[in-house]
Write a protein that holds these residues in place. Structure first.
Motif, PDB file in Angstrom:
ATOM      1  N   ARG A 116       0.833  -1.202   0.000  1.00  0.00           N
ATOM      2  CA  ARG A 116       0.000   0.000   0.000  1.00  0.00           C
ATOM      3  C   ARG A 116       0.872   1.257   0.000  1.00  0.00           C
ATOM      4  O   ARG A 116       0.607   2.211  -0.729  1.00  0.00           O
ATOM      5  N   ARG A 117       1.929   1.267   0.810  1.00  0.00           N
ATOM      6  CA  ARG A 117       2.835   2.435   0.840  1.00  0.00           C
ATOM      7  C   ARG A 117       3.537   2.602  -0.501  1.00  0.00           C
ATOM      8  O   ARG A 117       3.737   3.706  -0.986  1.00  0.00           O
ATOM      9  N   ARG A 118       3.909   1.482  -1.099  1.00  0.00           N
ATOM     10  CA  ARG A 118       4.604   1.536  -2.382  1.00  0.00           C
ATOM     11  C   ARG A 118       3.672   2.044  -3.486  1.00  0.00           C
ATOM     12  O   ARG A 118       4.102   2.763  -4.382  1.00  0.00           O
ATOM     13  N   ALA A 119       2.404   1.676  -3.438  1.00  0.00           N
ATOM     14  CA  ALA A 119       1.443   2.114  -4.452  1.00  0.00           C
ATOM     15  C   ALA A 119       1.179   3.615  -4.359  1.00  0.00           C
ATOM     16  O   ALA A 119       0.819   4.252  -5.348  1.00  0.00           O
ATOM     17  N   GLN A 120       1.386   4.203  -3.197  1.00  0.00           N
ATOM     18  CA  GLN A 120       1.151   5.637  -3.016  1.00  0.00           C
ATOM     19  C   GLN A 120       2.331   6.481  -3.491  1.00  0.00           C
ATOM     20  O   GLN A 120       2.202   7.684  -3.626  1.00  0.00           O
ATOM     21  N   GLN A 121       3.461   5.876  -3.756  1.00  0.00           N
ATOM     22  CA  GLN A 121       4.626   6.636  -4.212  1.00  0.00           C
ATOM     23  C   GLN A 121       4.527   6.881  -5.722  1.00  0.00           C
ATOM     24  O   GLN A 121       3.969   6.064  -6.456  1.00  0.00           O
ATOM     25  N   PRO A 122       5.088   7.999  -6.197  1.00  0.00           N
ATOM     26  CA  PRO A 122       5.044   8.266  -7.642  1.00  0.00           C
ATOM     27  C   PRO A 122       5.936   7.280  -8.395  1.00  0.00           C
ATOM     28  O   PRO A 122       6.872   6.702  -7.852  1.00  0.00           O
ATOM     29  N   ALA A 123       5.643   7.117  -9.687  1.00  0.00           N
ATOM     30  CA  ALA A 123       6.387   6.177 -10.522  1.00  0.00           C
ATOM     31  C   ALA A 123       7.858   6.558 -10.618  1.00  0.00           C
ATOM     32  O   ALA A 123       8.725   5.693 -10.766  1.00  0.00           O
ATOM     33  N   ALA A 124       8.153   7.853 -10.522  1.00  0.00           N
ATOM     34  CA  ALA A 124       9.543   8.300 -10.616  1.00  0.00           C
ATOM     35  C   ALA A 124      10.393   7.766  -9.463  1.00  0.00           C
ATOM     36  O   ALA A 124      11.612   7.658  -9.580  1.00  0.00           O
ATOM     37  N   ALA A 125       9.773   7.417  -8.366  1.00  0.00           N
ATOM     38  CA  ALA A 125      10.518   6.900  -7.210  1.00  0.00           C
ATOM     39  C   ALA A 125      11.151   5.545  -7.527  1.00  0.00           C
ATOM     40  O   ALA A 125      12.103   5.135  -6.865  1.00  0.00           O
ATOM     41  N   PHE A 126      10.638   4.871  -8.558  1.00  0.00           N
ATOM     42  CA  PHE A 126      11.147   3.545  -8.891  1.00  0.00           C
ATOM     43  C   PHE A 126      12.113   3.554 -10.071  1.00  0.00           C
ATOM     44  O   PHE A 126      12.611   2.516 -10.462  1.00  0.00           O
ATOM     45  N   GLU A 127      12.360   4.710 -10.654  1.00  0.00           N
ATOM     46  CA  GLU A 127      13.300   4.835 -11.764  1.00  0.00           C
ATOM     47  C   GLU A 127      14.714   4.893 -11.206  1.00  0.00           C
ATOM     48  O   GLU A 127      14.967   5.534 -10.188  1.00  0.00           O
ATOM     49  N   PRO A 128      15.666   4.226 -11.840  1.00  0.00           N
ATOM     50  CA  PRO A 128      17.043   4.301 -11.349  1.00  0.00           C
ATOM     51  C   PRO A 128      17.609   5.701 -11.568  1.00  0.00           C
ATOM     52  O   PRO A 128      17.261   6.398 -12.515  1.00  0.00           O
ATOM     53  N   ASP A 129      18.467   6.108 -10.674  1.00  0.00           N
ATOM     54  CA  ASP A 129      19.135   7.394 -10.814  1.00  0.00           C
ATOM     55  C   ASP A 129      20.148   7.304 -11.946  1.00  0.00           C
ATOM     56  O   ASP A 129      20.886   6.307 -12.052  1.00  0.00           O
ATOM     57  N   PRO A 130      20.233   8.319 -12.812  1.00  0.00           N
ATOM     58  CA  PRO A 130      21.208   8.278 -13.909  1.00  0.00           C
ATOM     59  C   PRO A 130      22.635   8.174 -13.389  1.00  0.00           C
ATOM     60  O   PRO A 130      23.475   7.532 -14.002  1.00  0.00           O
ATOM     61  N   GLU A 131      22.910   8.758 -12.264  1.00  0.00           N
ATOM     62  CA  GLU A 131      24.257   8.729 -11.706  1.00  0.00           C
ATOM     63  C   GLU A 131      24.644   7.318 -11.259  1.00  0.00           C
ATOM     64  O   GLU A 131      25.790   6.914 -11.351  1.00  0.00           O
ATOM     65  N   ASP A 132      23.657   6.563 -10.767  1.00  0.00           N
ATOM     66  CA  ASP A 132      23.939   5.195 -10.314  1.00  0.00           C
ATOM     67  C   ASP A 132      24.298   4.285 -11.494  1.00  0.00           C
ATOM     68  O   ASP A 132      25.099   3.378 -11.357  1.00  0.00           O
ATOM     69  N   GLY A 133      23.671   4.496 -12.633  1.00  0.00           N
ATOM     70  CA  GLY A 133      23.933   3.671 -13.807  1.00  0.00           C
ATOM     71  C   GLY A 133      25.350   3.819 -14.313  1.00  0.00           C
ATOM     72  O   GLY A 133      25.929   2.898 -14.874  1.00  0.00           O
ATOM     73  N   GLU A 134      25.966   4.983 -14.152  1.00  0.00           N
ATOM     74  CA  GLU A 134      27.329   5.213 -14.640  1.00  0.00           C
ATOM     75  C   GLU A 134      28.348   4.417 -13.845  1.00  0.00           C
ATOM     76  O   GLU A 134      29.360   3.997 -14.346  1.00  0.00           O
ATOM     77  N   ASP A 135      28.065   4.195 -12.574  1.00  0.00           N
ATOM     78  CA  ASP A 135      29.009   3.468 -11.720  1.00  0.00           C
ATOM     79  C   ASP A 135      29.065   1.975 -12.086  1.00  0.00           C
ATOM     80  O   ASP A 135      30.070   1.322 -11.836  1.00  0.00           O
TER      81      ASP A 135
END
Length: 137
Positions: A116-135
């Protein structure tokens, strides 16, 4: 002489039959009693020294003329309901019987709360950070 020999043979056969019956009663009762040192085994299945002592105690009490109920009462008086492989349902064992169901319900409630808490968060909260992908490269 032959009559004496025949009588002795008949008595020996009767004694063996009595021993077989006593062994069967002992084994049936041992199937109902929990080994106090093993994980979820009856004293009939266990080879622990304490289980062997308990089996001998059960056999001795049955041989002395006690009933199965008297033997169980004696062992529960000494070791409590834990010695019974299927303890009775009474106020002191309610948590033992209801524990698994309560844990399952608690786990389901925790899962529902998290989803329920996860469903209330926006979809952007589940997108990986661009900075994390570079590492990772």
């Amino acid at each position: 002489m032959k009559a004496l020999l025949l009588t002795l043979l008949l008595l020996a056969g009767a004694a063996r039959a009595d021993d077989a019956q006593l062994d069967a009663r002992t084994h049936a009762l041992a199937q109902q009693l929990r080994c106090l040192v093993c994980q979820n085994q009856t004293i009939a299945d266990s080879h622990a020294p304490l289980a062997l002592d308990l089996k001998n105690r059960v056999r001795d009490q049955l041989a002395a003329g006690k009933t199965e109920a008297q033997v169980i009462d004696d062992l529960t008086a000494k070791y409590g309901d834990f010695v019974l492989y299927n303890p009775p349902v009474k106020p002191t064992t309610w948590l033992l019987w209801a524990g698994p169901a309560l844990l399952g319900l608690g786990a389901l409630a925790g899962l529902a709360w998290t989803l329920r808490r996860r469903a209330q968060q926006p979809a952007a909260a589940f997108e990986p950070d661009p900075e994390d992908g570079e590492d990772l490269r």
